[in-house]
Motif scaffolding. Sequence first.
Motif, PDB file in Angstrom:
ATOM      1  N   GLY A  20       0.840  -1.223  -0.036  1.00  0.00           N
ATOM      2  CA  GLY A  20       0.103  -0.028  -0.012  1.00  0.00           C
ATOM      3  C   GLY A  20       0.753   1.133  -0.019  1.00  0.00           C
ATOM      4  O   GLY A  20       0.675   2.157  -0.548  1.00  0.00           O
ATOM      5  N   SER A  24       0.979   4.271  -2.791  1.00  0.00           N
ATOM      6  CA  SER A  24       0.516   5.621  -2.418  1.00  0.00           C
ATOM      7  C   SER A  24       1.859   6.541  -2.591  1.00  0.00           C
ATOM      8  O   SER A  24       1.607   7.714  -2.363  1.00  0.00           O
ATOM      9  CB  SER A  24       0.266   5.625  -0.953  1.00  0.00           C
ATOM     10  OG  SER A  24      -0.982   4.910  -0.591  1.00  0.00           O
ATOM     11  N   VAL A 122      -7.263  -4.894   5.581  1.00  0.00           N
ATOM     12  CA  VAL A 122      -6.208  -4.178   4.849  1.00  0.00           C
ATOM     13  C   VAL A 122      -5.605  -4.710   3.753  1.00  0.00           C
ATOM     14  O   VAL A 122      -4.710  -4.284   2.816  1.00  0.00           O
ATOM     15  CB  VAL A 122      -4.909  -3.932   5.717  1.00  0.00           C
ATOM     16  CG1 VAL A 122      -5.337  -2.870   6.935  1.00  0.00           C
ATOM     17  CG2 VAL A 122      -4.141  -5.099   6.556  1.00  0.00           C
ATOM     18  N   ASP A 125      -7.207  -3.397   0.750  1.00  0.00           N
ATOM     19  CA  ASP A 125      -7.322  -1.817   0.850  1.00  0.00           C
ATOM     20  C   ASP A 125      -8.555  -1.432   1.400  1.00  0.00           C
ATOM     21  O   ASP A 125      -8.950  -0.319   1.027  1.00  0.00           O
ATOM     22  CB  ASP A 125      -7.073  -1.153  -0.612  1.00  0.00           C
ATOM     23  CG  ASP A 125      -5.609  -1.284  -0.940  1.00  0.00           C
ATOM     24  OD1 ASP A 125      -4.596  -1.701  -0.198  1.00  0.00           O
ATOM     25  OD2 ASP A 125      -5.326  -1.241  -2.199  1.00  0.00           O
ATOM     26  N   VAL A 152      -4.123   1.720   3.104  1.00  0.00           N
ATOM     27  CA  VAL A 152      -4.755   0.455   3.034  1.00  0.00           C
ATOM     28  C   VAL A 152      -5.977   0.496   3.419  1.00  0.00           C
ATOM     29  O   VAL A 152      -6.594  -0.466   3.984  1.00  0.00           O
ATOM     30  CB  VAL A 152      -3.878  -0.623   3.599  1.00  0.00           C
ATOM     31  CG1 VAL A 152      -2.670  -1.264   2.820  1.00  0.00           C
ATOM     32  CG2 VAL A 152      -3.546  -0.565   5.148  1.00  0.00           C
TER      33      VAL A 152
END
Length: 270
Positions: A20, A24, A122, A125, A152
């Motif tokens: 994640g 990001s 998580v 996500d 996430v």
Amino acid sequence: MSQKVAVLGTGKIGEALLSGMIRSGWAPADLFVTARRQERAEELRTRYGVEALSNADAAKRADTLILACKPQDMAALLAELAPHVTPGTLLVSAAAGITTSFIEERLHEDTPVIRVMPNTPVLVDEGMSVISAGSHASTADLNHAEAIFGAVGKTLRVPETQQDACTALSGSGPAYFYFLVEAMTDAGILLGLPRDKAHDLIVQAAIGAAVMLRDSGEHPVKLRENVTSPAGTTINAIRELENHGVRAALIAALEAARDRSRELASGNNA
């Protein structure tokens, strides 16, 4: 992101955070991982382009250490890290039941510590991560933790005194829904449906209900009443749920999970 972040104990949750963060905007060059097995470390290095280190080296080089180990392994991990954690290093614990004070007592004075309770969504996500600050963590530290776990899913700040309740409700929460889906699938089979069709019907009903809860702004009682017509099928089912004490059983189950979280915090890992 310019800060160096290390994920210590990169199992499923740790890998989900790693993935994640990269999606990001974190550069793989700014991320480190540790793993017990060399094969696992090599797998993560190959898959994500991150550097695999020992726990001691990660503590020396990272600005933020995410402790994604099991609760019973935390004391040993902190003993390994303590000689190498430099002032200002942020420690973020994702271990159930481990308090910030437990970690602070084993590190240099004024070390900032944040406690986080993520849940298994998580991995897709859609997680909920509950975040609490220790005695020395700043607002900037909290913002940083939220940026990591926000990659996430959603995050929620709470006082640490509420963490055990959040663990029972959110950390363990997905298991309750899986249990309910399992029971409803068995009921579908009893009613004459093939298992795969019963499963598909229930999963889509769960997804649809969750989206309505999230997006409609309506109270769950109102949404339930919208399905419950007078003398209809739903009210008969609801009556049986109440007759069998399902509401009371859920409350008792959550209390039991909260109590176990408190036991873990007190060092009772048996």
